[in-house]
Motif scaffolding. Sequence first.
Motif, short mmCIF file in Angstrom:
data_model
loop_
_atom_site.label_atom_id
_atom_site.label_comp_id
_atom_site.label_asym_id
_atom_site.label_seq_id
_atom_site.Cartn_x
_atom_site.Cartn_y
_atom_site.Cartn_z
N GLY A 101 -4.66 -16.29 -0.20
CA GLY A 101 -4.14 -16.02 -1.53
C GLY A 101 -3.56 -17.23 -2.22
N GLY A 111 -7.42 -9.67 0.86
CA GLY A 111 -7.39 -8.26 0.47
C GLY A 111 -6.20 -7.98 -0.42
N ILE A 112 -6.06 -6.72 -0.79
CA ILE A 112 -4.88 -6.26 -1.53
C ILE A 112 -4.24 -5.17 -0.69
N TYR A 113 -2.91 -5.27 -0.50
CA TYR A 113 -2.26 -4.32 0.38
C TYR A 113 -0.82 -4.06 -0.04
N HIS A 114 -0.36 -2.88 0.31
CA HIS A 114 1.03 -2.48 0.15
C HIS A 114 1.67 -2.60 1.52
N GLY A 132 -9.70 -4.88 2.38
CA GLY A 132 -9.97 -6.30 2.43
C GLY A 132 -11.42 -6.62 2.65
N THR A 152 3.61 -4.91 -3.08
CA THR A 152 2.17 -5.09 -3.14
C THR A 152 1.82 -6.57 -3.09
N HIS A 153 0.83 -6.92 -2.28
CA HIS A 153 0.45 -8.30 -2.07
C HIS A 153 -1.05 -8.47 -2.23
N VAL A 154 -1.44 -9.67 -2.64
CA VAL A 154 -2.83 -10.09 -2.59
C VAL A 154 -2.89 -11.32 -1.68
N GLY A 165 -4.09 -1.01 2.97
CA GLY A 165 -4.77 -2.03 2.16
C GLY A 165 -6.26 -2.03 2.41
#
Length: 330
Positions: free
Chosen positions: A85, A41-44, A325, A50-52, A323
């Motif tokens: 990731g 997923g993509i999340y703060h 996902g 911010t991460h993937v 986030g």
Amino acid sequence: MHTHSSILRALAPCAAALLLGLPSAASAQSQLQLSGFLDVGIYHGFDRATHVGTIQRSNVALSGSEDLGGGLKAGFRFSSRFEMGTGAIEGDGAKPFWHDESTVGLAGSWGSLRMGRALTALWAYDWEFDPWANFNRIASPAWYYWHALAPTDRVSNNGSAEYGRMNNGFFYDSPAFSGVTVHLSATPDRTMAPGSQGRGYSAAMRYHAGPIAAMLAHERNGSGDRVTFLGGKYAAGAFAAMVALDYSRTGGGAASARALTLGATYAVGVTTLKAGYGRQRTGGVTHQFASLGADYALSKRSTAYVSLGHQKPSGARSATAFGVGLSHAF
């Protein structure tokens, strides 16, 4: 020479029977199964970056079983966890390749016994009392507050702590008696951490009957750290509510942490709504956590989800993580 010939002639039928039996033995190998859970997923995050990557957990497992007859089965399981990731093994290289589990064992009417590396009796079943199954780094109160001061082993991952899995252990799961099951795990190894006080063990008793589930567990690691856990759950139709109390302390009682978590889920068609709350008191200060989420079942195996969590540490700046996902089980 005559004696040797007589012996050879006597052994010949046995050798032939053994050779004829080899194909049968080879064909009795375990049935293999490849399974796993993939999540990205993509999340703060709470670190305000911010991460993937993996929000929940990703793993791939190889398992198998063989019917030995008389109600007895042999089985094994190898499972590795990794970051979607990057493809790296979870834990920045500190954890072994088969981090999740590597066991072989037997099962029968008396229960099951496995040997190797696996989740302890406490960690294998506590997930039932958290809406996110202690499995979501954004929204799960359990992830941040449960068993805080009692790692299963302080040095088993190449010198770093392991929360959940016991090395060189024995793992027993009993059959159910009137809804009650007993789960035990222990290792003969002494922890190699400084100040080690003995060998680790874990015990849990679970109850399932109708809409009610409950669990009482206690674990002690080889360094003398201890944790006691009590969880309860009530499920009625589309609604489920859960509560957990967790008390952990370091060896000698120098520090302790008390945690209370509450959770609820509600299914509306293919969507499951989730809410959680956590409160932890340690070192004379109180920390709080609140979260919301929703899972949308695209199929029996694929789920899209959104997660939101808010931390309020005592005396520190609060932080929010959120986030979206996608997960797939196979």
